[in-house]
Design a protein around this motif. Sequence first.
Motif, PDB file in Angstrom:
ATOM      1  N   MET A 167     -24.635 -17.361 -17.531  1.00  0.00           N
ATOM      2  CA  MET A 167     -23.297 -17.951 -17.495  1.00  0.00           C
ATOM      3  C   MET A 167     -22.229 -16.889 -17.813  1.00  0.00           C
ATOM      4  SD  MET A 167     -21.945 -21.278 -19.591  1.00  0.00           S
ATOM      5  CE  MET A 167     -21.591 -20.579 -21.171  1.00  0.00           C
ATOM      6  N   ARG A 168     -21.110 -17.050 -17.167  1.00  0.00           N
ATOM      7  CA  ARG A 168     -19.981 -16.155 -17.443  1.00  0.00           C
ATOM      8  C   ARG A 168     -18.783 -17.001 -17.851  1.00  0.00           C
ATOM      9  NH1 ARG A 168     -22.798 -14.077 -13.487  1.00  0.00           N
ATOM     10  NH2 ARG A 168     -21.971 -15.678 -12.120  1.00  0.00           N
ATOM     11  N   VAL A 169     -18.056 -16.542 -18.858  1.00  0.00           N
ATOM     12  CA  VAL A 169     -16.814 -17.219 -19.242  1.00  0.00           C
ATOM     13  C   VAL A 169     -15.712 -16.175 -19.392  1.00  0.00           C
ATOM     14  CG1 VAL A 169     -18.111 -19.014 -20.477  1.00  0.00           C
ATOM     15  CG2 VAL A 169     -17.132 -17.106 -21.762  1.00  0.00           C
ATOM     16  N   VAL A 170     -14.480 -16.644 -19.258  1.00  0.00           N
ATOM     17  CA  VAL A 170     -13.325 -15.755 -19.404  1.00  0.00           C
ATOM     18  C   VAL A 170     -12.618 -16.051 -20.721  1.00  0.00           C
ATOM     19  CG1 VAL A 170     -10.932 -15.542 -18.589  1.00  0.00           C
ATOM     20  CG2 VAL A 170     -12.816 -15.223 -16.982  1.00  0.00           C
ATOM     21  N   VAL A 171     -12.276 -15.009 -21.445  1.00  0.00           N
ATOM     22  CA  VAL A 171     -11.378 -15.157 -22.593  1.00  0.00           C
ATOM     23  C   VAL A 171     -10.119 -14.346 -22.296  1.00  0.00           C
ATOM     24  CG1 VAL A 171     -11.005 -14.727 -25.054  1.00  0.00           C
ATOM     25  CG2 VAL A 171     -13.225 -15.569 -24.280  1.00  0.00           C
ATOM     26  N   SER A 172      -8.979 -15.022 -22.330  1.00  0.00           N
ATOM     27  CA  SER A 172      -7.718 -14.373 -21.993  1.00  0.00           C
ATOM     28  C   SER A 172      -6.704 -14.611 -23.106  1.00  0.00           C
ATOM     29  CB  SER A 172      -7.186 -14.954 -20.686  1.00  0.00           C
ATOM     30  OG  SER A 172      -6.837 -16.311 -20.890  1.00  0.00           O
ATOM     31  N   GLY A 173      -5.585 -13.944 -22.981  1.00  0.00           N
ATOM     32  CA  GLY A 173      -4.523 -14.104 -23.983  1.00  0.00           C
ATOM     33  C   GLY A 173      -3.535 -12.978 -23.792  1.00  0.00           C
ATOM     34  N   ILE A 174      -2.264 -13.226 -24.051  1.00  0.00           N
ATOM     35  CA  ILE A 174      -1.270 -12.185 -23.763  1.00  0.00           C
ATOM     36  C   ILE A 174      -1.394 -11.029 -24.778  1.00  0.00           C
ATOM     37  CG2 ILE A 174       0.276 -13.942 -22.765  1.00  0.00           C
ATOM     38  CD1 ILE A 174       2.267 -13.326 -25.030  1.00  0.00           C
ATOM     39  N   PRO A 175      -0.915  -9.827 -24.398  1.00  0.00           N
ATOM     40  CA  PRO A 175      -1.004  -8.686 -25.313  1.00  0.00           C
ATOM     41  C   PRO A 175      -0.406  -9.026 -26.681  1.00  0.00           C
ATOM     42  CG  PRO A 175      -0.302  -7.948 -23.140  1.00  0.00           C
ATOM     43  CD  PRO A 175      -0.298  -9.460 -23.105  1.00  0.00           C
ATOM     44  N   GLY A 176      -1.159  -8.689 -27.726  1.00  0.00           N
ATOM     45  CA  GLY A 176      -0.686  -8.934 -29.083  1.00  0.00           C
ATOM     46  C   GLY A 176      -1.081 -10.287 -29.650  1.00  0.00           C
ATOM     47  N   VAL A 177      -1.803 -11.093 -28.865  1.00  0.00           N
ATOM     48  CA  VAL A 177      -2.175 -12.429 -29.348  1.00  0.00           C
ATOM     49  C   VAL A 177      -3.341 -12.363 -30.331  1.00  0.00           C
ATOM     50  CG1 VAL A 177      -3.882 -13.113 -27.587  1.00  0.00           C
ATOM     51  CG2 VAL A 177      -2.334 -14.819 -28.535  1.00  0.00           C
ATOM     52  N   GLY A 178      -4.018 -11.175 -30.351  1.00  0.00           N
ATOM     53  CA  GLY A 178      -5.147 -11.020 -31.266  1.00  0.00           C
ATOM     54  C   GLY A 178      -6.480 -11.213 -30.572  1.00  0.00           C
ATOM     55  N   LYS A 179      -6.462 -11.075 -29.256  1.00  0.00           N
ATOM     56  CA  LYS A 179      -7.684 -11.285 -28.460  1.00  0.00           C
ATOM     57  C   LYS A 179      -8.806 -10.343 -28.897  1.00  0.00           C
ATOM     58  CE  LYS A 179      -7.018 -10.312 -24.138  1.00  0.00           C
ATOM     59  NZ  LYS A 179      -7.705  -9.211 -23.473  1.00  0.00           N
ATOM     60  N   ARG A 199       2.695  -8.696 -34.408  1.00  0.00           N
ATOM     61  CA  ARG A 199       1.424  -8.007 -34.174  1.00  0.00           C
ATOM     62  C   ARG A 199       1.633  -6.837 -33.226  1.00  0.00           C
ATOM     63  NH1 ARG A 199      -1.935 -13.573 -33.117  1.00  0.00           N
ATOM     64  NH2 ARG A 199      -1.613 -14.436 -35.187  1.00  0.00           N
ATOM     65  N   ARG A 200       2.485  -7.008 -32.227  1.00  0.00           N
ATOM     66  CA  ARG A 200       2.726  -5.918 -31.274  1.00  0.00           C
ATOM     67  C   ARG A 200       3.366  -4.725 -31.961  1.00  0.00           C
ATOM     68  NH1 ARG A 200       5.009  -8.643 -25.675  1.00  0.00           N
ATOM     69  NH2 ARG A 200       3.120  -9.785 -25.199  1.00  0.00           N
ATOM     70  N   SER A 201       4.332  -4.986 -32.832  1.00  0.00           N
ATOM     71  CA  SER A 201       5.043  -3.846 -33.408  1.00  0.00           C
ATOM     72  C   SER A 201       4.190  -3.118 -34.438  1.00  0.00           C
ATOM     73  CB  SER A 201       6.386  -4.281 -33.992  1.00  0.00           C
ATOM     74  OG  SER A 201       6.165  -5.259 -34.957  1.00  0.00           O
ATOM     75  N   SER A 202       3.128  -3.784 -34.941  1.00  0.00           N
ATOM     76  CA  SER A 202       2.295  -3.084 -35.922  1.00  0.00           C
ATOM     77  C   SER A 202       1.058  -2.453 -35.284  1.00  0.00           C
ATOM     78  CB  SER A 202       1.890  -4.034 -37.052  1.00  0.00           C
ATOM     79  OG  SER A 202       1.135  -5.086 -36.518  1.00  0.00           O
ATOM     80  N   ASP A 203       0.917  -2.550 -33.941  1.00  0.00           N
ATOM     81  CA  ASP A 203      -0.246  -1.946 -33.272  1.00  0.00           C
ATOM     82  C   ASP A 203       0.150  -0.610 -32.642  1.00  0.00           C
ATOM     83  OD1 ASP A 203      -2.422  -1.216 -31.773  1.00  0.00           O
ATOM     84  OD2 ASP A 203      -2.485  -3.023 -30.526  1.00  0.00           O
ATOM     85  N   GLY A 204      -0.163   0.477 -33.371  1.00  0.00           N
ATOM     86  CA  GLY A 204       0.210   1.803 -32.889  1.00  0.00           C
ATOM     87  C   GLY A 204      -0.765   2.363 -31.861  1.00  0.00           C
ATOM     88  N   THR A 205      -1.876   1.638 -31.616  1.00  0.00           N
ATOM     89  CA  THR A 205      -2.900   2.177 -30.715  1.00  0.00           C
ATOM     90  C   THR A 205      -2.558   1.926 -29.251  1.00  0.00           C
ATOM     91  OG1 THR A 205      -4.226   0.153 -30.585  1.00  0.00           O
ATOM     92  CG2 THR A 205      -4.669   1.642 -32.446  1.00  0.00           C
ATOM     93  N   PHE A 264     -11.072 -19.634 -21.447  1.00  0.00           N
ATOM     94  CA  PHE A 264     -10.451 -19.778 -22.762  1.00  0.00           C
ATOM     95  C   PHE A 264      -9.128 -19.013 -22.745  1.00  0.00           C
ATOM     96  CE2 PHE A 264     -14.976 -20.260 -23.443  1.00  0.00           C
ATOM     97  CZ  PHE A 264     -15.055 -21.342 -24.310  1.00  0.00           C
ATOM     98  N   VAL A 265      -8.086 -19.672 -23.246  1.00  0.00           N
ATOM     99  CA  VAL A 265      -6.792 -18.983 -23.361  1.00  0.00           C
ATOM    100  C   VAL A 265      -6.432 -18.948 -24.839  1.00  0.00           C
ATOM    101  CG1 VAL A 265      -4.364 -18.934 -22.680  1.00  0.00           C
ATOM    102  CG2 VAL A 265      -6.073 -19.890 -21.109  1.00  0.00           C
ATOM    103  N   ILE A 266      -6.406 -17.744 -25.404  1.00  0.00           N
ATOM    104  CA  ILE A 266      -6.019 -17.612 -26.809  1.00  0.00           C
ATOM    105  C   ILE A 266      -4.498 -17.589 -26.875  1.00  0.00           C
ATOM    106  CG2 ILE A 266      -6.172 -16.174 -28.886  1.00  0.00           C
ATOM    107  CD1 ILE A 266      -8.817 -15.131 -27.904  1.00  0.00           C
ATOM    108  N   GLU A 267      -3.954 -18.417 -27.767  1.00  0.00           N
ATOM    109  CA  GLU A 267      -2.496 -18.491 -27.905  1.00  0.00           C
ATOM    110  C   GLU A 267      -2.113 -18.331 -29.377  1.00  0.00           C
ATOM    111  OE1 GLU A 267      -1.303 -21.494 -24.268  1.00  0.00           O
ATOM    112  OE2 GLU A 267      -1.628 -22.379 -26.245  1.00  0.00           O
TER     113      GLU A 267
END
Length: 184
Positions: free
Chosen positions: A1-13, A120-126, A108-111
């Motif tokens: 089985m295959r599943v998708v996990v998605s979520g916009i950048p910075g959502v903590g995916k 979260r975006r501003s603290s991710d320097g990577t 799955f959509v992580i929100e």
Amino acid sequence: MRVVVSGIPGVGKSTVLEMLKKKTDYEIINFGTLMYEMARDIGLVRSRDELRKLPIDTQINLQKKASAAIGRMENVVIDTHMTIKTPDGYMPGLPEWVLRELKCSAYFVIEADPQSILKRRSSDGTRSRDSEMLDDIIEHQAINRSFVASCSIYTGATVSLIKNEDGKAELAAQNIVRRLMKNA
Ligand code: AMP
Ligand code: MG
């Protein structure tokens, strides 16, 4: 089985998926990594954040190759995006030709709260994230809900919206695992 996990950048995916990894035998495959490695090997990009700025037809070519490879894998969680924000507009991460290759059973959509995503975006320097306003984040999460609905109608796969509240990534991972067990 295959599943998708998605979520916009910075959502903590990535954080949620790190926790998921410890709770399941499913392999976690990052769609962007496959695309990045292919693009890097032919000298198109030097970082994964340059992918979404490539010409759309180039992105689609890479996307097709990555989906063909992933479609051959069994029991995988595919870490990817419902939409990618490109300079030309929202590009579907799962257009018809990708859906046909992946044959997923669940999306799955992580929100998360838009304010938390900004933080979260501003603290991710990577990563080299695009600087966005709160309204852009609200719009992107809304767009992704409509795209996941289209995917589900087209394929019959189920949809789960997974909340990733501050400090509760573990709970988000548990909620995904619970569904995975049921589907297995
Ligand atoms: P990520 O590390 O998940 O943010 O993914 C890195 C990059 O890979 C994204 O910004 C996109 O440019 C690309 N990418 C990931 N998944 C897809 C997809 N399904 N279709 C097209 N591009 C994708
Ligand atoms: Mg990530």
